[in-house]
Design a protein around this motif. Structure first.
Motif, PDB file in Angstrom:
ATOM      1  N   PHE A   8      40.810  43.509  82.845  1.00 25.48           N
ATOM      2  CA  PHE A   8      41.076  43.674  84.266  1.00 25.48           C
ATOM      3  C   PHE A   8      42.474  44.261  84.457  1.00 25.48           C
ATOM      4  O   PHE A   8      43.464  43.727  83.946  1.00 25.48           O
ATOM      5  N   SER A  12      43.361  44.623  89.940  1.00 25.42           N
ATOM      6  CA  SER A  12      42.365  43.544  89.958  1.00 25.42           C
ATOM      7  C   SER A  12      42.997  42.166  89.996  1.00 25.42           C
ATOM      8  O   SER A  12      42.369  41.206  90.449  1.00 25.42           O
ATOM      9  N   VAL A  22      38.606  37.203  89.972  1.00 23.01           N
ATOM     10  CA  VAL A  22      38.353  37.560  88.576  1.00 23.01           C
ATOM     11  C   VAL A  22      37.855  36.342  87.813  1.00 23.01           C
ATOM     12  O   VAL A  22      36.915  36.425  87.014  1.00 23.01           O
ATOM     13  N   ARG A  25      34.272  35.794  88.452  1.00 21.84           N
ATOM     14  CA  ARG A  25      33.439  36.774  87.757  1.00 21.84           C
ATOM     15  C   ARG A  25      33.279  36.399  86.284  1.00 21.84           C
ATOM     16  O   ARG A  25      32.178  36.485  85.717  1.00 21.84           O
ATOM     17  N   PHE A 172      37.492  46.897  83.738  1.00 18.49           N
ATOM     18  CA  PHE A 172      37.411  46.846  85.197  1.00 18.49           C
ATOM     19  C   PHE A 172      38.697  47.402  85.805  1.00 18.49           C
ATOM     20  O   PHE A 172      39.802  47.080  85.360  1.00 18.49           O
ATOM     21  N   ALA A 231      36.197  46.340  89.575  1.00 16.71           N
ATOM     22  CA  ALA A 231      36.405  44.891  89.672  1.00 16.71           C
ATOM     23  C   ALA A 231      35.969  44.359  91.028  1.00 16.71           C
ATOM     24  O   ALA A 231      35.900  43.150  91.224  1.00 16.71           O
TER      25      ALA A 231
END
Length: 424
Positions: A8, A12, A22, A25, A172, A231
């Motif tokens: 990331f 992000s 994040v 995710r 991402f 992201a």
């Protein structure tokens, strides 16, 4: 069960709210049955802020101390992300580059990874934890902290994916994948479902900021498939992998406004002069891109080259010392330039690409200042103010336009050109 390495970028993880997103995710990946390793960049613009603070106390800070300073940005991100994952009820453990077993050479500020000892990471994963690794950094043979240069977290992710034999390396960022051009500049740019390593490497070196060039080089060398994705969306992105059977003539167009053009004038047209010039620049750590030599009838020549703007200071200092040695009269700097590049492995077997590109630019009254070619890339240098128009007209001429219009940023050519010039 598959093992996913997910990187990331700074956008992000730019705020605690985004870090929590994040974390959600990553936890979702874990709950779906995957083993998960995360690699993170520093939060938002924190690296730039650290560079500014260093400059405020020392105009020429030691490289070793800069590495120690800049490495702290990623360490903040990794720790906060591990905490956010823990708050969701999933075990997590953060690792600095050293703790993750990332070994580099001794080149401060632009170190290269030489090996990965992933034992500690795998131990954490086998214990059911999400491992969170600080990108952009490693440790050399002397135990010194090193950093990998701008965008180095991409390289960290690819190297970790290789070291762990991961099933996927997902990178991402704030874009949905690789486009045929920067969609903020070219509203009709299309997102590519996949792109070859070679094409992505050329786009990265030509100014596309989606993936770091060294990360793509590493991925190609060790056959690590990269999935470049957003992201902020669950949509599939772009796979960077071995080339498919069918190749478009032109895959994409990249532009770079960060380079400058330096012209060394009235050099004696004799053997050894160019060698002395570019050896001196190399010793000063100046990365030279395009080179143009013009001969006159009086036995003298002008040599022009482009280089990153960040290397200009070193280039000027080196040239001041080299001028008497090579017998040059003077040198000049042109900062009002942009490089626009057509990239595509299909260009190797398709004659007429250069003719079409030059005709298109001429029809749009865009003057070419310099030209450079390779089997899969054609680059031209134009005025900075004409870069946007050059990208857009070439994108249309080579049939890359999409039916839909990218609507995130619909600025005029003049507004984008002014924005790019301001950001130099």
């Amino acid at each position: 069960m598959s093992l996913i390495v997910a990187k990331f970028g700074g956008t992000s993880v730019a705020s605690t709210e985004r870090i929590r997103n994040v974390a959600k995710r990553l936890v979702k990946m874990k709950q779906e049955g995957h083993d998960v390793v995360a690699v993170v960049s520093a939060m938002g613009k924190s690296t730039d802020e650290l560079v500014a603070m260093a400059a405020a106390v020392n105009e020429n800070p030691p490289a070793r101390e800069m590495d120690r300073l800049l490495s702290t940005g990623e360490q903040v991100s990794m720790t906060l992300l591990a905490m956010a994952i823990d708050a969701l009820g999933v075990l997590a453990m953060s690792f600095t580059g050293r703790q993750a077993g990332i070994r580099t050479d001794e080149a401060h500020e632009k170190a290269k990874i030489v090996s990965i000892d992933a034992e500690r990471i795998m131990s954490a994963v086998n214990d059911g934890k999400i491992a969170v690794i600080a990108g952009f950094q490693g440790i050399d043979a002397n135990g010194e902290m090193t950093t990998l240069g701008r965008g180095g977290s991409d390289t960290t992710a690819v190297a970790v994916a290789y070291g762990l034999n991961a099933d996927e390396c997902q990178i991402f960022s704030d874009v949905e994948g690789v486009f045929t051009a920067d969609p903020r500049v070219c509203p009709h740019a299309k997102k590519l479902d996949e792109i070859s390593y070679d094409d992505m490497l050329e786009l990265s070196s030509a100014g596309s900021g989606v993936l770091q060039m060294r990360a793509v080089e590493f991925a190609r060398k060790y056959n690590v498939v990269i999935h470049s994705r957003s992201a902020f969306s669950d949509k599939p992105g772009t796979l960077v992998k071995e080339a498919s059977m069918e190749k478009a003539v032109v895959t994409g167009i990249a532009h770079d406004t960060s380079e400058v053009k330096v012209t060394v004038r009235s050099i004696p047209d004799v053997y050894g002069v160019a060698a002395a010039l570019f050896t001196g620049l190399a010793q000063a750590q100046v990365s030279v891109d395009m080179i143009i030599q013009n001969l006159s009838n009086d036995g003298l020549a002008d040599i022009s080259f482009t280089c990153p703007g960040k290397d200009l200071g070193r280039a000027q200092e080196a040239l001041k010392k080299l001028m008497p040695e090579i017998g040059a009269r003077e040198f000049g700097v042109d900062e009002d330039i942009a490089k626009v590049s057509l990239v595509g492995t299909g260009m190797k077997s398709s004659p007429g690409v250069a003719a079409k590109a030059f005709s298109t630019l001429a029809e749009n009254e865009i003057n070419i200042l310099a030209i450079s070619t390779s089997p899969i890339r054609l680059s031209v240098v134009v005025r900075n103010s004409q870069a946007v128009d050059a990208v857009r007209c070439l994108h249309t001429a080579f049939g890359l336009d999409a039916d839909e219009v990218f609507e995130e940023t619909m600025l005029s050519a003049e507004e984008i050109a002014a924005k790019m010039a301001k950001g130099r």
